[in-house]
Design an enzyme around this catalytic site. Sequence first.
Site, mmCIF file in Angstrom:
data_model
loop_
_atom_site.group_PDB
_atom_site.id
_atom_site.type_symbol
_atom_site.label_atom_id
_atom_site.label_comp_id
_atom_site.label_asym_id
_atom_site.label_seq_id
_atom_site.Cartn_x
_atom_site.Cartn_y
_atom_site.Cartn_z
ATOM 1 N N SER A 65 0.899 -1.217 -0.130
ATOM 2 C CA SER A 65 0.168 -0.153 0.092
ATOM 3 C C SER A 65 0.809 1.191 -0.028
ATOM 4 C CB SER A 65 -1.067 -0.135 1.228
ATOM 5 O OG SER A 65 -2.247 -0.535 0.966
ATOM 6 N N LYS A 68 0.197 3.505 -2.773
ATOM 7 C CA LYS A 68 -0.786 4.615 -2.855
ATOM 8 C C LYS A 68 -0.221 6.035 -2.730
ATOM 9 C CE LYS A 68 -4.617 1.904 -0.901
ATOM 10 N NZ LYS A 68 -3.809 0.545 -0.771
ATOM 11 N N SER A 129 -5.957 3.546 4.439
ATOM 12 C CA SER A 129 -5.254 2.724 3.294
ATOM 13 C C SER A 129 -6.324 2.012 2.836
ATOM 14 C CB SER A 129 -4.061 1.861 4.068
ATOM 15 O OG SER A 129 -3.327 1.257 2.860
#
Length: 445
Positions: A65, A68, A129
């Site tokens: 993640s 991102k 997230s």
Amino acid sequence: MKYKLKKSMALMLGLLVMLATLFGQPMSSQAKSFDLEAESAILVDAETGKVLFAKNPDLVLPPASMTKMMTEYLVQEAIANGDIDWDTKTQISDYAYSISANAYFSGVGLRQNKDYQVKELYEAMAINSDNATTIALAELIAGTETDFVKLMNAKAEEMGLTDYEFVNSTGLDNESLGDMRPKGTDEKATNLLSARSTALLAYYLVNDYPEILDISSIPEMDFDGQEIRNWNWMLPHDASFLKPFFYEGVDGLKTGFTELAGNSFTGTAERDGKRLITVVMKTDSREARFEETAKLLDFGFDQFEDKELFPAGYTLKNKSTIPVVKGKEKSVDIETKEAFQIPILKGEEDQYSIDYHIDKSLLDKEGNLVAPIKKGSKVGTAELVYEGDDFGYIFGGKDKKIEVDLVTKQDVEKKNWFMLTLSAIGDFFSNLFTSIVDMVKGWFS
């Protein structure tokens, strides 16, 4: 008795020398022995991009993640460009909804046929997230996640990331997405980044859009009637079991976890006006990624200091002037235009020096500048030289040179035509006399 006393004093003196050697060694040597329980890690000064510590920084691993952060950057850029704003509304596609409804992805539970603002989708992405809100934002900006991935890779190249591959906007493995994965990407593919490239991405994110920190620093918040929690345990959470991981000054940035990637974390903290960026990749546990980050931050804040090594206007002894021809003065003084100020290991200022690089294209065949010369004219560069082992910079690596301009300290006017003529005549007769002397010497040699 005297012999025993002398022997004891000698042993004590030897012990003191050993201790002084151990604790008085240059910090660069101590930095080499500094280790972390992570596959890869890096510590960067957020202002200058100076790498303060690195462990396998170019090892390419799945960032999960932490991917991102690139999506966050592109959303911020779209807002800055006026393509969207925080109040822009969008609805949730079937693809994003299916991700949100899947318990495996532990989403925030988005609903279809409802308008969501960019701000609330962004907060869910940056704080919790969330994967589905990430996809929704990607689709809003580029139309499809497939086209958004193209933007991600193009931006990575523009930033100068050296080790990267983006195949989706979230950091999930493509295998988890199945047929919903972005078109043109392999079903077995996953996003890839090195710690160096991850840190460089974070560097651009916090410097280009520092307002991201206002969001990434939120521990808990309400989203669509439910409380969502930040996976960054180093923030001041209310939950008691998270309090041991709190670290003063931390205000971001992004966690990452998949079975393939393991536990990773890109952190940032500021103390007394000094900001650091950290990346740890593939630690053994969720807890470890924060414990290892704390070690990096302690090292950065405790062992480094911002130091003005050489001030603006500095001049090297014996290299303070450059000869001038056709001018009213025979030379011109030179100095550094700006100061050299970088983060250094405490006590290492004596290991830095300056080397001049005069621009030879400005000189005649004899190495002179030609008048007229304006005050402040650039005549070359001064390079900062470090005698110890260096991790270099987040951009440019170890080969990056730290230079400032070398400039002239005063004007040097050109001689008028009469004085130039006299000088030329004088030079002619001087050269003629020298030639005659050399010829006569030749007769008698």
